[in-house]
Design a protein around this motif. Structure first.
Motif, mmCIF file in Angstrom:
data_model
loop_
_atom_site.group_PDB
_atom_site.id
_atom_site.type_symbol
_atom_site.label_atom_id
_atom_site.label_comp_id
_atom_site.label_asym_id
_atom_site.label_seq_id
_atom_site.Cartn_x
_atom_site.Cartn_y
_atom_site.Cartn_z
ATOM 1 N N LYS A 12 0.833 -1.215 0.000
ATOM 2 C CA LYS A 12 0.000 0.000 0.000
ATOM 3 C C LYS A 12 0.863 1.258 0.000
ATOM 4 O O LYS A 12 0.571 2.219 -0.715
ATOM 5 N N LYS A 15 2.361 1.647 -3.463
ATOM 6 C CA LYS A 15 1.365 2.091 -4.439
ATOM 7 C C LYS A 15 1.184 3.609 -4.350
ATOM 8 O O LYS A 15 1.060 4.289 -5.366
ATOM 9 N N ARG A 16 1.215 4.132 -3.146
ATOM 10 C CA ARG A 16 1.097 5.581 -2.960
ATOM 11 C C ARG A 16 2.333 6.301 -3.486
ATOM 12 O O ARG A 16 2.230 7.417 -4.007
ATOM 13 N N GLU A 18 4.098 5.388 -6.071
ATOM 14 C CA GLU A 18 3.889 5.437 -7.519
ATOM 15 C C GLU A 18 2.915 6.555 -7.894
ATOM 16 O O GLU A 18 3.153 7.328 -8.827
ATOM 17 N N TYR A 19 1.818 6.660 -7.167
ATOM 18 C CA TYR A 19 0.809 7.689 -7.420
ATOM 19 C C TYR A 19 1.416 9.087 -7.253
ATOM 20 O O TYR A 19 1.193 9.979 -8.078
ATOM 21 N N ASP A 20 2.195 9.273 -6.190
ATOM 22 C CA ASP A 20 2.802 10.581 -5.932
ATOM 23 C C ASP A 20 3.804 10.955 -7.022
ATOM 24 O O ASP A 20 3.880 12.121 -7.424
ATOM 25 N N GLN A 22 3.686 9.941 -10.156
ATOM 26 C CA GLN A 22 2.881 10.276 -11.332
ATOM 27 C C GLN A 22 2.343 11.694 -11.204
ATOM 28 O O GLN A 22 2.302 12.445 -12.185
ATOM 29 N N THR A 23 1.959 12.072 -9.988
ATOM 30 C CA THR A 23 1.470 13.425 -9.745
ATOM 31 C C THR A 23 2.595 14.441 -9.927
ATOM 32 O O THR A 23 2.381 15.507 -10.512
ATOM 33 N N MET A 39 5.620 16.878 -4.334
ATOM 34 C CA MET A 39 5.211 15.483 -4.491
ATOM 35 C C MET A 39 6.406 14.538 -4.477
ATOM 36 O O MET A 39 6.282 13.392 -4.047
ATOM 37 N N ALA A 43 6.689 11.322 -2.107
ATOM 38 C CA ALA A 43 6.964 9.976 -2.614
ATOM 39 C C ALA A 43 8.135 9.338 -1.870
ATOM 40 O O ALA A 43 8.052 8.167 -1.469
ATOM 41 N N LYS A 46 7.110 8.357 1.681
ATOM 42 C CA LYS A 46 6.298 7.138 1.720
ATOM 43 C C LYS A 46 7.136 5.902 1.401
ATOM 44 O O LYS A 46 6.885 4.823 1.938
#
Length: 134
Positions: A12, A15-16, A18-20, A22-23, A39, A43, A46
């Motif tokens: 989890k 995954k965050r 990766e999202y950060d 991308q942001t 961001m 990242a 996290k």
């Protein structure tokens, strides 16, 4: 020998991460450099927390990247340049959250500088992720 699957808690966090990232890339594309750098800090934070979770330890509510590297027991493996960049990101994170003057916060933050921070962040994340999975 097959590697053991990562615990859900670690997955989890990753995954965050990766999202950060991308942001961060999206913010770079829209020339919102303050948030691209913000961001990146998120990242890496996290990712360190994923490492701490993978070590079976409690996640502390800490945002300072050097401190998280210390808690992760990897500070000795980092170069002085990497540590200084982590320090920059930690301070920038605080400034981005609380500074009211956007022009002051943006001073010196160019597209090239932002790209360099994103590249550094990707390298750090890859480095940390390899240690989590080993």
């Amino acid at each position: 020998m097959q590697k053991q699957e990562l615990p859900e808690r670690v997955r989890k966090w990753l995954k965050r991460v990766e999202y950060d990232m991308q942001t961060a890339e999206a913010m770079l594309q829209t020339k919102r450099f303050i948030y691209a750098i913000f961001m990146c800090q998120q990242a890496i934070e996290k990712c360190f927390k994923a490492m701490i979770a993978s070590q079976g330890r409690e996640i502390l509510p800490v945002h300072n990247l050097r401190r998280l590297a210390e808690v992760s027991a990897v500070t000795g493996e980092l170069t002085e340049d990497q540590l200084l960049k982590l320090d920059f990101l930690s301070q920038y994170y605080i400034n981005a959250r609380y500074k009211e003057d956007i022009e002051e916060l943006s001073r010196g933050i160019t597209e090239e500088f932002s790209k360099n921070i994103i590249d550094f962040s990707k390298e750090m994340i890859e480095w940390i992720a390899k240690r989590i999975q080993s």
